[in-house]
Design a protein around this motif. Structure first.
Motif, PDB file in Angstrom:
ATOM      1  N   MET A   1      54.370  34.440  31.587  1.00 26.22           N
ATOM      2  CA  MET A   1      54.521  33.575  30.429  1.00 26.22           C
ATOM      3  C   MET A   1      53.667  34.109  29.291  1.00 26.22           C
ATOM      4  O   MET A   1      52.525  34.473  29.509  1.00 26.22           O
ATOM      5  CB  MET A   1      54.153  32.149  30.851  1.00 26.22           C
ATOM      6  N   LYS A   2      54.232  34.182  28.117  1.00 22.97           N
ATOM      7  CA  LYS A   2      53.472  34.557  26.919  1.00 22.97           C
ATOM      8  C   LYS A   2      52.798  33.296  26.422  1.00 22.97           C
ATOM      9  O   LYS A   2      53.422  32.243  26.340  1.00 22.97           O
ATOM     10  CB  LYS A   2      54.417  35.124  25.865  1.00 22.97           C
ATOM     11  N   LEU A   3      51.522  33.394  26.119  1.00 25.35           N
ATOM     12  CA  LEU A   3      50.761  32.192  25.821  1.00 25.35           C
ATOM     13  C   LEU A   3      50.014  32.299  24.502  1.00 25.35           C
ATOM     14  O   LEU A   3      49.413  33.328  24.205  1.00 25.35           O
ATOM     15  CB  LEU A   3      49.768  31.934  26.960  1.00 25.35           C
ATOM     16  N   LEU A   4      50.055  31.216  23.737  1.00 26.65           N
ATOM     17  CA  LEU A   4      49.246  31.067  22.534  1.00 26.65           C
ATOM     18  C   LEU A   4      49.021  29.579  22.326  1.00 26.65           C
ATOM     19  O   LEU A   4      49.941  28.846  21.960  1.00 26.65           O
ATOM     20  CB  LEU A   4      49.923  31.685  21.307  1.00 26.65           C
ATOM     21  N   LEU A   5      47.794  29.139  22.615  1.00 27.11           N
ATOM     22  CA  LEU A   5      47.408  27.742  22.422  1.00 27.11           C
ATOM     23  C   LEU A   5      46.210  27.698  21.494  1.00 27.11           C
ATOM     24  O   LEU A   5      45.413  28.637  21.465  1.00 27.11           O
ATOM     25  CB  LEU A   5      47.016  27.097  23.758  1.00 27.11           C
ATOM     26  N   GLN A   6      46.078  26.587  20.762  1.00 30.38           N
ATOM     27  CA  GLN A   6      44.922  26.427  19.890  1.00 30.38           C
ATOM     28  C   GLN A   6      44.315  25.056  20.095  1.00 30.38           C
ATOM     29  O   GLN A   6      45.024  24.069  20.290  1.00 30.38           O
ATOM     30  CB  GLN A   6      45.320  26.601  18.431  1.00 30.38           C
ATOM     31  N   ILE A  12      43.639  30.281  22.847  1.00 29.74           N
ATOM     32  CA  ILE A  12      43.879  30.767  24.206  1.00 29.74           C
ATOM     33  C   ILE A  12      45.144  31.602  24.115  1.00 29.74           C
ATOM     34  O   ILE A  12      46.191  31.099  23.715  1.00 29.74           O
ATOM     35  CB  ILE A  12      44.046  29.603  25.194  1.00 29.74           C
ATOM     36  N   ARG A  13      45.027  32.886  24.473  1.00 27.66           N
ATOM     37  CA  ARG A  13      46.144  33.801  24.264  1.00 27.66           C
ATOM     38  C   ARG A  13      46.168  34.872  25.343  1.00 27.66           C
ATOM     39  O   ARG A  13      45.216  35.026  26.109  1.00 27.66           O
ATOM     40  CB  ARG A  13      46.041  34.449  22.890  1.00 27.66           C
ATOM     41  N   ASP A  14      47.257  35.621  25.349  1.00 28.07           N
ATOM     42  CA  ASP A  14      47.351  36.780  26.230  1.00 28.07           C
ATOM     43  C   ASP A  14      46.234  37.763  25.882  1.00 28.07           C
ATOM     44  O   ASP A  14      45.835  37.878  24.713  1.00 28.07           O
ATOM     45  CB  ASP A  14      48.695  37.494  26.039  1.00 28.07           C
ATOM     46  N   TYR A  15      45.778  38.461  26.897  1.00 29.50           N
ATOM     47  CA  TYR A  15      44.820  39.535  26.653  1.00 29.50           C
ATOM     48  C   TYR A  15      45.475  40.645  25.836  1.00 29.50           C
ATOM     49  O   TYR A  15      46.672  40.884  25.943  1.00 29.50           O
ATOM     50  CB  TYR A  15      44.346  40.142  27.973  1.00 29.50           C
ATOM     51  N   GLN A  16      44.661  41.339  25.030  1.00 33.12           N
ATOM     52  CA  GLN A  16      45.092  42.512  24.280  1.00 33.12           C
ATOM     53  C   GLN A  16      44.165  43.660  24.651  1.00 33.12           C
ATOM     54  O   GLN A  16      42.994  43.432  24.970  1.00 33.12           O
ATOM     55  CB  GLN A  16      45.021  42.231  22.775  1.00 33.12           C
ATOM     56  N   LYS A  17      44.662  44.890  24.575  1.00 35.06           N
ATOM     57  CA  LYS A  17      43.839  46.024  25.003  1.00 35.06           C
ATOM     58  C   LYS A  17      42.540  46.135  24.207  1.00 35.06           C
ATOM     59  O   LYS A  17      41.537  46.612  24.713  1.00 35.06           O
ATOM     60  CB  LYS A  17      44.631  47.327  24.974  1.00 35.06           C
ATOM     61  N   LYS A  57      50.069  38.607  33.984  1.00 35.91           N
ATOM     62  CA  LYS A  57      49.931  37.320  33.286  1.00 35.91           C
ATOM     63  C   LYS A  57      49.310  36.226  34.159  1.00 35.91           C
ATOM     64  O   LYS A  57      49.916  35.207  34.438  1.00 35.91           O
ATOM     65  CB  LYS A  57      51.284  36.835  32.762  1.00 35.91           C
ATOM     66  N   GLU A  58      48.069  36.456  34.577  1.00 32.63           N
ATOM     67  CA  GLU A  58      47.320  35.441  35.323  1.00 32.63           C
ATOM     68  C   GLU A  58      46.047  35.024  34.597  1.00 32.63           C
ATOM     69  O   GLU A  58      45.530  33.953  34.850  1.00 32.63           O
ATOM     70  CB  GLU A  58      46.924  35.964  36.710  1.00 32.63           C
ATOM     71  N   TYR A  59      45.548  35.889  33.740  1.00 35.17           N
ATOM     72  CA  TYR A  59      44.298  35.628  33.021  1.00 35.17           C
ATOM     73  C   TYR A  59      44.586  35.612  31.527  1.00 35.17           C
ATOM     74  O   TYR A  59      45.339  36.449  31.032  1.00 35.17           O
ATOM     75  CB  TYR A  59      43.270  36.715  33.325  1.00 35.17           C
ATOM     76  N   TYR A  60      43.941  34.694  30.817  1.00 36.04           N
ATOM     77  CA  TYR A  60      44.180  34.520  29.390  1.00 36.04           C
ATOM     78  C   TYR A  60      42.851  34.500  28.644  1.00 36.04           C
ATOM     79  O   TYR A  60      41.906  33.814  29.046  1.00 36.04           O
ATOM     80  CB  TYR A  60      44.975  33.236  29.144  1.00 36.04           C
ATOM     81  N   ALA A  61      42.791  35.247  27.566  1.00 40.46           N
ATOM     82  CA  ALA A  61      41.579  35.339  26.761  1.00 40.46           C
ATOM     83  C   ALA A  61      41.325  34.029  26.027  1.00 40.46           C
ATOM     84  O   ALA A  61      42.247  33.388  25.529  1.00 40.46           O
ATOM     85  CB  ALA A  61      41.712  36.477  25.750  1.00 40.46           C
ATOM     86  N   GLY A  72      35.446  34.371  26.756  1.00 47.15           N
ATOM     87  CA  GLY A  72      35.678  34.090  28.164  1.00 47.15           C
ATOM     88  C   GLY A  72      37.149  34.210  28.470  1.00 47.15           C
ATOM     89  O   GLY A  72      37.936  34.642  27.629  1.00 47.15           O
ATOM     90  N   HIS A  73      37.489  33.832  29.699  1.00 45.89           N
ATOM     91  CA  HIS A  73      38.912  33.780  30.019  1.00 45.89           C
ATOM     92  C   HIS A  73      39.198  32.684  31.032  1.00 45.89           C
ATOM     93  O   HIS A  73      38.308  32.171  31.704  1.00 45.89           O
ATOM     94  CB  HIS A  73      39.461  35.134  30.454  1.00 45.89           C
ATOM     95  N   LEU A  74      40.478  32.324  31.071  1.00 47.01           N
ATOM     96  CA  LEU A  74      40.983  31.338  32.017  1.00 47.01           C
ATOM     97  C   LEU A  74      41.954  32.031  32.960  1.00 47.01           C
ATOM     98  O   LEU A  74      42.744  32.867  32.533  1.00 47.01           O
ATOM     99  CB  LEU A  74      41.722  30.212  31.291  1.00 47.01           C
ATOM    100  N   TYR A  75      41.872  31.654  34.205  1.00 46.34           N
ATOM    101  CA  TYR A  75      42.818  32.085  35.228  1.00 46.34           C
ATOM    102  C   TYR A  75      43.802  30.936  35.404  1.00 46.34           C
ATOM    103  O   TYR A  75      43.391  29.781  35.517  1.00 46.34           O
ATOM    104  CB  TYR A  75      42.045  32.344  36.526  1.00 46.34           C
ATOM    105  N   PHE A  76      45.092  31.233  35.384  1.00 45.22           N
ATOM    106  CA  PHE A  76      46.101  30.179  35.513  1.00 45.22           C
ATOM    107  C   PHE A  76      47.347  30.782  36.112  1.00 45.22           C
ATOM    108  O   PHE A  76      48.034  31.583  35.472  1.00 45.22           O
ATOM    109  CB  PHE A  76      46.399  29.578  34.134  1.00 45.22           C
ATOM    110  N   THR A  77      47.635  30.420  37.356  1.00 41.55           N
ATOM    111  CA  THR A  77      48.779  31.012  38.026  1.00 41.55           C
ATOM    112  C   THR A  77      49.329  30.074  39.094  1.00 41.55           C
ATOM    113  O   THR A  77      48.616  29.178  39.572  1.00 41.55           O
ATOM    114  CB  THR A  77      48.405  32.383  38.644  1.00 41.55           C
ATOM    115  N   ALA A  78      50.585  30.300  39.452  1.00 43.01           N
ATOM    116  CA  ALA A  78      51.236  29.480  40.474  1.00 43.01           C
ATOM    117  C   ALA A  78      50.459  29.556  41.781  1.00 43.01           C
ATOM    118  O   ALA A  78      49.912  30.596  42.150  1.00 43.01           O
ATOM    119  CB  ALA A  78      52.676  29.945  40.680  1.00 43.01           C
ATOM    120  N   PHE A  79      50.425  28.426  42.479  1.00 42.56           N
ATOM    121  CA  PHE A  79      49.686  28.281  43.726  1.00 42.56           C
ATOM    122  C   PHE A  79      50.566  27.477  44.669  1.00 42.56           C
ATOM    123  O   PHE A  79      50.783  26.291  44.435  1.00 42.56           O
ATOM    124  CB  PHE A  79      48.368  27.546  43.422  1.00 42.56           C
TER     125      PHE A  79
END
Length: 175
Positions: A1-6, A12-17, A57-61, A72-79
């Motif tokens: 999932m592509k993510l962008l939350l504010q 909270i967004r996808d990591y970038q290199k 797509k499990e960790y988000y910046a 920091g980052h958040l881990y968010f994935t199906a369980f």
């Protein structure tokens, strides 16, 4: 999932290199990684980790709006299927005790329940991790159990507290 939350203070967004240097501030920090079974990472390992997130797509910046810094980052994935997710977090110690972890986790949990249709979100931490145990309670999660000696680390074992919240509990909390 592509993510962008504010939130008010965070993105909270996808990591970038380009995030590798700032992510090293927590992924390469012994204090930040203390309660995680993963080892402290080098810059090269952080860059590789972030590269994997392009497809995994499990960790988000978590980015501070004011400075555009990854804190920091958040881990968010199906369980156990798409109906249940696990959430976790790690933050640069310079940004601890400012409410950023709970602010970002709450936003991501809200997104999960409302937009993804998740039924249940779980989180775990060691009993000794007072900050995370407290935060899970503040997020409305309930302690469902303590697993004794379930995670092998170094020459021993960690116990793990298991927290969860259902969509119905979240909806009631937000009402």
């Amino acid at each position: 999932m592509k993510l962008l939350l504010q939130t008010e203070r965070l993105i909270i967004r996808d990591y970038q290199k380009e995030d590798s240097e700032e992510a090293l501030g927590f992924l390469g920090n012994k204090e930040a990684m203390y309660y995680l079974p993963e080892e402290v990472m080098t810059y090269e390992e952080v860059a590789s980790f972030i590269k994997k997130q392009e497809t995994k797509k499990e960790y988000y910046a978590v980015v501070l709006k004011e400075t555009n810094q990854v804190i920091g980052h958040l881990y968010f994935t199906a369980f156990f299927g798409d109906h249940s997710y696990e959430i976790g977090w790690v933050f640069n110690p310079k940004f601890h005790k400012k409410g950023y972890a709970s602010e970002s986790a709450e936003a991501l949990m809200d997104y999960g329940f409302k937009e993804l249709g998740i039924h249940r979100i779980i989180a775990t931490c060691q009993p000794e991790n007072i900050g995370s145990n407290k935060m899970m309670g503040q997020l409305g999660m309930r302690l469902e159990g303590e697993f004794k000696q379930c995670i092998p680390v170094n020459n021993g074992w960690w116990d793990e507290n298991y927290y969860a919240i259902l969509v119905s509990e979240w909806t009631q909390k937000k009402a």
